[in-house]
Design a protein around this motif. Structure first.
Motif, PDB file in Angstrom:
ATOM      1  N   TRP A 293       0.824  -1.202   0.000  1.00  0.00           N
ATOM      2  CA  TRP A 293       0.000   0.000   0.000  1.00  0.00           C
ATOM      3  C   TRP A 293       0.869   1.268   0.000  1.00  0.00           C
ATOM      4  CZ3 TRP A 293      -4.349   0.856  -1.949  1.00  0.00           C
ATOM      5  CH2 TRP A 293      -5.023   2.064  -1.716  1.00  0.00           C
TER       6      TRP A 293
ATOM      7  N   HIS B 253       2.026   1.795  -3.468  1.00  0.00           N
ATOM      8  CA  HIS B 253       0.913   2.297  -4.286  1.00  0.00           C
ATOM      9  C   HIS B 253       0.739   3.799  -4.072  1.00  0.00           C
ATOM     10  CE1 HIS B 253      -3.062   2.691  -6.083  1.00  0.00           C
ATOM     11  NE2 HIS B 253      -3.451   3.264  -4.953  1.00  0.00           N
TER      12      HIS B 253
ATOM     13  N   SER C  66      -6.323   2.212   2.411  1.00  0.00           N
ATOM     14  CA  SER C  66      -6.604   1.028   1.601  1.00  0.00           C
ATOM     15  C   SER C  66      -7.990   0.515   1.999  1.00  0.00           C
ATOM     16  CB  SER C  66      -5.547  -0.050   1.874  1.00  0.00           C
ATOM     17  OG  SER C  66      -5.719  -0.594   3.175  1.00  0.00           O
ATOM     18  N   ASP C  67      -8.374  -0.618   1.446  1.00  0.00           N
ATOM     19  CA  ASP C  67      -9.651  -1.206   1.861  1.00  0.00           C
ATOM     20  C   ASP C  67      -9.520  -1.907   3.220  1.00  0.00           C
ATOM     21  OD1 ASP C  67      -8.316  -3.585   1.268  1.00  0.00           O
ATOM     22  OD2 ASP C  67      -9.681  -4.174  -0.343  1.00  0.00           O
TER      23      ASP C  67
ATOM     24  N   GLU D 214      -5.299   0.646  10.210  1.00  0.00           N
ATOM     25  CA  GLU D 214      -4.258   1.242   9.374  1.00  0.00           C
ATOM     26  C   GLU D 214      -3.972   2.674   9.794  1.00  0.00           C
ATOM     27  OE1 GLU D 214      -3.801   0.491   4.864  1.00  0.00           O
ATOM     28  OE2 GLU D 214      -5.131   2.238   5.052  1.00  0.00           O
TER      29      GLU D 214
END
Length: 174
Positions: free
Chosen positions: A65, A68, A79-80, A91
């Motif tokens: 992540w 990204h 993120s998800d 997170e």
């Protein structure tokens, strides 16, 4: 009797393997990652919650992540928060304008600074700017992983993934 011996040997081997791999996994941590884990655990000790364990799996997720986000520049977003194995994760994300000026430990320090605004009480759905801190000290969180990536312009992105996720509405962090 032979079955009992076999079972005991099996459990002894599992115990040895678990603790041996756990020690090896921690021993392989880059120094910056170890500093962040130690900082988290120092903060957690202050509020009397168990220490976090490093997770290579969560670090791989966080690293992916972070990379990204770094590829997108300085725009950060969550993120998800779903591990590939289906676990829901917590997170924390940090962006610093210069990797010369900021380190992963600075990220952990900035999350901890939110404690100044935290007024002990159950988590609500109203953001009070303390979610990074409360995730750091969430009593039920047991594992942590870390990812660090750099933007093309020299910025740093630090992502910490936690399991189980914290900041559950209606619950106390510790």
């Amino acid at each position: 009797m032979l079955l009992m011996k076999s079972i005991l040997i099996f459990f002894f081997f599992q115990y040895f393997l678990f603790f041996n791999l756990s020690a090896q996994e921690t021993a392989k941590l880059p120094p910056a990652y170890q500093q962040v884990l130690d900082h988290h655990n120092k903060i957690r000790k202050l509020v009397r919650v168990p220490p976090l364990q490093y997770s290579a799996s969560l670090s791989a997720y966080a690293q992916q992540w972070a990379e990204h986000l770094a590829s997108r520049g300085s725009r950060i977003y969550h993120s998800d928060c779903m591990h590939p194995d289906g676990r829901s994760l917590g997170e924390n994300i940090f962006w610093g304008s210069s990797s010369d000026a900021y380190s992963p430990l600075d990220a952990s320090g900035s999350w901890y600074e939110e404690k100044q605004q935290y007024r002990f009480g159950p988590i609500s759905n109203v953001s009070d700017g303390t979610g990074h801190y409360t995730q750091m000290v969430w009593k039920d969180t047991r594992e942590m992983g870390l990812g660090v990536a750099y933007t093309k312009k020299g910025g740093i992105i630090v992502v910490a993934s936690y399991y189980p996720a914290g900041n559950v509405i209606g619950q106390l962090p510790y």
